[in-house]
Design a protein around this motif. Structure first.
Motif, short mmCIF file in Angstrom:
data_model
loop_
_atom_site.label_atom_id
_atom_site.label_comp_id
_atom_site.label_asym_id
_atom_site.label_seq_id
_atom_site.Cartn_x
_atom_site.Cartn_y
_atom_site.Cartn_z
N VAL A 250 7.31 4.79 -109.56
CA VAL A 250 6.08 4.25 -110.14
C VAL A 250 6.44 3.59 -111.47
O VAL A 250 6.95 4.26 -112.38
CB VAL A 250 5.01 5.36 -110.37
N ASP A 251 6.19 2.27 -111.57
CA ASP A 251 6.46 1.54 -112.82
C ASP A 251 7.89 1.77 -113.31
O ASP A 251 8.13 2.05 -114.48
CB ASP A 251 5.47 1.95 -113.92
N GLU A 252 8.82 1.69 -112.36
CA GLU A 252 10.24 1.83 -112.66
C GLU A 252 10.60 3.22 -113.22
O GLU A 252 11.64 3.39 -113.85
CB GLU A 252 10.71 0.74 -113.63
N ARG A 253 9.73 4.18 -112.98
CA ARG A 253 10.01 5.56 -113.34
C ARG A 253 9.90 6.43 -112.10
O ARG A 253 9.15 6.11 -111.17
CB ARG A 253 9.04 6.07 -114.41
N GLU A 254 10.64 7.54 -112.07
CA GLU A 254 10.58 8.46 -110.94
C GLU A 254 9.61 9.59 -111.26
O GLU A 254 9.71 10.24 -112.30
CB GLU A 254 11.97 9.04 -110.64
N TYR A 255 8.66 9.80 -110.34
CA TYR A 255 7.70 10.89 -110.47
C TYR A 255 7.93 11.89 -109.35
O TYR A 255 8.35 11.53 -108.25
CB TYR A 255 6.27 10.36 -110.42
N GLN A 256 7.61 13.14 -109.65
CA GLN A 256 7.86 14.23 -108.71
C GLN A 256 6.59 15.04 -108.49
O GLN A 256 5.91 15.41 -109.45
CB GLN A 256 8.95 15.14 -109.29
N LEU A 257 6.24 15.29 -107.21
CA LEU A 257 5.15 16.22 -106.92
C LEU A 257 5.50 17.59 -107.47
O LEU A 257 6.64 18.05 -107.36
CB LEU A 257 4.93 16.33 -105.41
N LYS A 258 4.53 18.26 -108.05
CA LYS A 258 4.86 19.53 -108.70
C LYS A 258 5.00 20.66 -107.69
O LYS A 258 4.14 20.87 -106.84
CB LYS A 258 3.81 19.90 -109.76
N PRO A 259 6.10 21.41 -107.76
CA PRO A 259 6.25 22.62 -106.96
C PRO A 259 5.74 23.85 -107.70
O PRO A 259 5.59 24.92 -107.11
CB PRO A 259 7.76 22.71 -106.75
N MET A 260 5.54 23.72 -109.01
CA MET A 260 5.08 24.82 -109.87
C MET A 260 4.12 24.26 -110.91
O MET A 260 4.17 23.08 -111.26
CB MET A 260 6.27 25.47 -110.60
#
Length: 576
Positions: A250-260
């Motif tokens: 997203v917008d040249e950044r990596e985002y991660q779904l939260k596991p915690m």
């Protein structure tokens, strides 16, 4: 008994290769690589062969062999899986022979002779697929499950409990009662809450919020995703990546779904400098998290890929640990007992060999947990070295209506995240100090708890929790206007009521309501319409006879406020 089964299988199916065959809590299994699938008829044949082997009174002998001898034996049998197992075994290498005809690598111990096994007290239960070493990239095997007991009576009791567990299976009840579904089109392990199940979930969440506010917590709402750098700082990317979904750009950044939820609460704490006077800080969140679960382990609501944790985190001073843990134990008991869970098994896990933090802090934290449990008066077992690397913990298992134990609640002290995120507070002497962080969940996973609760009640939910509390059953069209008026009164009073408009005969109306496990059925005929009453049938209290609408409103309102199982009205026979 597992060795007897494997010997029987290879006698009947010479091309079948054995892999692993351990005992389990209530039985045993063996995984086989066989060119042909095992059928129900095969299980019957295997069982008969097992009885023949048992009746031969074959000795089981333990042999300690060299690695070279074990390899030679395995190659002579052409058992490649045993070679791989052997490679992971440290010396001494032991095997067990079953007579002179069969053997397998095993640590034992075993009975001395098959004569000690009861041929009338075992059963082969099912066949299931399994991957070698639990890895879906490996060969697909066939797993035969069995159970064995000392007496036929014990076997019969176990089978009775198994049948009862099937009757209570939340997956079946979820469909029968129209509570939830998992839709393949949307992906595995993702829960769809239907209106009836969603209504119940809201009731559970409202109870949870109400009791948390009363216990001094404030609520948080945090994002579902975050920049991947957050998970690097928290350590999840290093230690938990296999259970995380892949990142998104997203917008040249990596985002991660939260596991915690934990790192989000930590960031909230770190948003400004805190004073010792503010501590303890208690924050709670019903936060939905996403974890990659392997296809073979997902199971109804018990193991899913998207679920809501009832997370809470307490930031406190070292000397506040015991008091805060006791408060958590009190709140845990209050919430769980509302759902009729009152019997617990508790483990206190202490410092493992590999851990972080100073000895003094660990000692203080562990002593705080012990003091809180002792003050609560709960018995517990100490699991030496079973704590997380970042702190000691308390795990609580709840016992359900048929004696099964379920891991739900957990309380963990954490010295890791405060250090990683450099959390601080200003102490009384003006110095900067690290707070103690307590992780805490009572339900654990809301979805999983819902499944456990559904099986505990067998879908027969108490009045306050039932998705449909009362169904009106008009027996003629002439009384429908009265039924509609009563329905409006009930709904205005916050009672979840409906009308059965099917026009079926009374017997069918009642059966339909009973199949949906509705707590109260209200029959309306001409006599009831004229008297302004209802003829009530309660699942828990029996036939309540004719009850005035005003009396029903008062009883139902009190049951909802008190979270009671029933209306608290006297049965008709007692009243008369």
């Amino acid at each position: 008994m597992s060795h007897v089964m494997a010997m029987a299988v290879q006698k009947l199916f010479p091309k079948a290769q054995v892999t692993i065959g351990p005992w389990t809590e209530n039985g045993f299994y063996y995984d086989f690589d066989s060119p042909d699938p095992f059928t129900e008829a095969d299980l019957k044949a295997i069982r008969k062969e097992m009885i023949r082997i048992i009746n031969r009174k074959l000795p089981l002998e333990r042999l300690e062999v060299s690695r070279a001898e074990a390899e030679a034996r395995i190659k002579a049998q052409n058992e490649p899986y045993k070679l791989e197992i052997l490679a992971g075994i440290q010396e001494p290498i032991t095997l067990y022979t079953l007579g002179e005809e069969w053997w397998d690598l095993c640590a034992g111990p075993h009975v001395a002779n098959t004569a000690e096994l009861n041929p009338k007290a075992f059963a082969l239960e099912s066949v299931a697929g399994a991957y070698w070493r639990g890895d879906e990239n490996n060969a697909q095997l066939q797993r035969i499950y069995g159970t064995a007991w000392e007496t036929p009576e014990q076997l019969a009791e176990y089978q009775r409990r198994q049948e009862e567990a099937k009757r209570r299976d939340h997956r079946r009840l979820g469909v029968d009662l129209d509570l939830f579904s998992i839709e393949d089109e949307a992906g595995a392990g993702l829960v769809f809450w239907h209106p009836r199940g969603a209504r119940m979930r809201l009731l559970i969440e409202n109870l949870w919020r109400e009791l948390h506010f009363a216990a001094g917590y404030e609520l948080l709402y945090t994002p579902h995703v975050a920049d991947i750098s957050l998970w690097k700082t928290s350590g999840h990317l290093d230690f938990y990546s296999e259970s995380m979904f892949g990142p998104m750009q997203v917008d040249e950044r990596e985002y991660q779904l939260k596991p915690m939820n934990c790192p989000f609460h930590v960031l909230t704490y770190a948003s400004r400098l805190r004073s010792y006077r503010e501590l303890p800080i208690r924050w709670a969140e019903l936060g939905t998290v996403y974890r990659y679960e392997r296809p073979g382990v997902m199971h109804g609501l018990m193991r899913v890929r998207g679920f809501t944790q009832d997370d809470a985190h307490v930031f406190c001073l070292p000397e506040q640990i015991s008091d805060e843990i006791l408060r958590i134990l009190d709140l845990t008991e209050q919430i769980l007992s509302t759902f009729d869970f009152r019997s617990y098994e508790i483990n206190l896990s202490t410092r493992p060999e590999k851990s972080i933090g100073e000895d003094a802090v660990w000692d203080l934290a562990t002593q705080g947990l012990i003091e809180a449990l002792d003050r609560k008066g709960w018995s517990y077992r100490i699991d030496e070295g079973g704590g997380a690397f970042y702190g000691p913990k308390i795990d609580l298992k709840i016992e359900d209506a048929i004696g099964r134990l379920w891991q739900c609640s957990t309380i963990q002290l954490d010295f890791n995240l405060p250090e990683r995120f450099r959390l601080e507070y200003v102490a009384a002497d003006g110095s900067r100090q690290r707070p103690i962080m307590i992780h805490r969940a009572i339900f654990g996973s809301l979805e999983r708890f819902y499944g456990i609760m559904t099986e505990n009640y067998a879908g027969d939910f108490p009045f306050w929790l039932a998705p449909e509390q009362l169904r009106l059953l008009p027996v003629t069209d002439e009384v429908r206007p009265y039924a509609e008026d009563v329905l409006h009164q009930l709904q205005a009073a916050g009672i979840r009521a409906t009308i059965d408009h099917s026009g079926d005969r009374l017997g069918k109306l009642i059966r339909n309501g009973e199949q949906m496990k509705i707590p109260v059925l209200a029959v309306i005929g001409a006599k009831e319409a004229e008297a302004g009453s209802l003829s009530l049938r309660s699942r828990r209290e029996g036939d309540l006879g004719s009850v005035a609408v005003s009396e029903l409103l008062a009883a139902a309102g009190a049951a909802n406020r008190d979270r009671a199982a029933g209306l608290g009205l006297a049965p008709a026979a007692a009243a008369s």
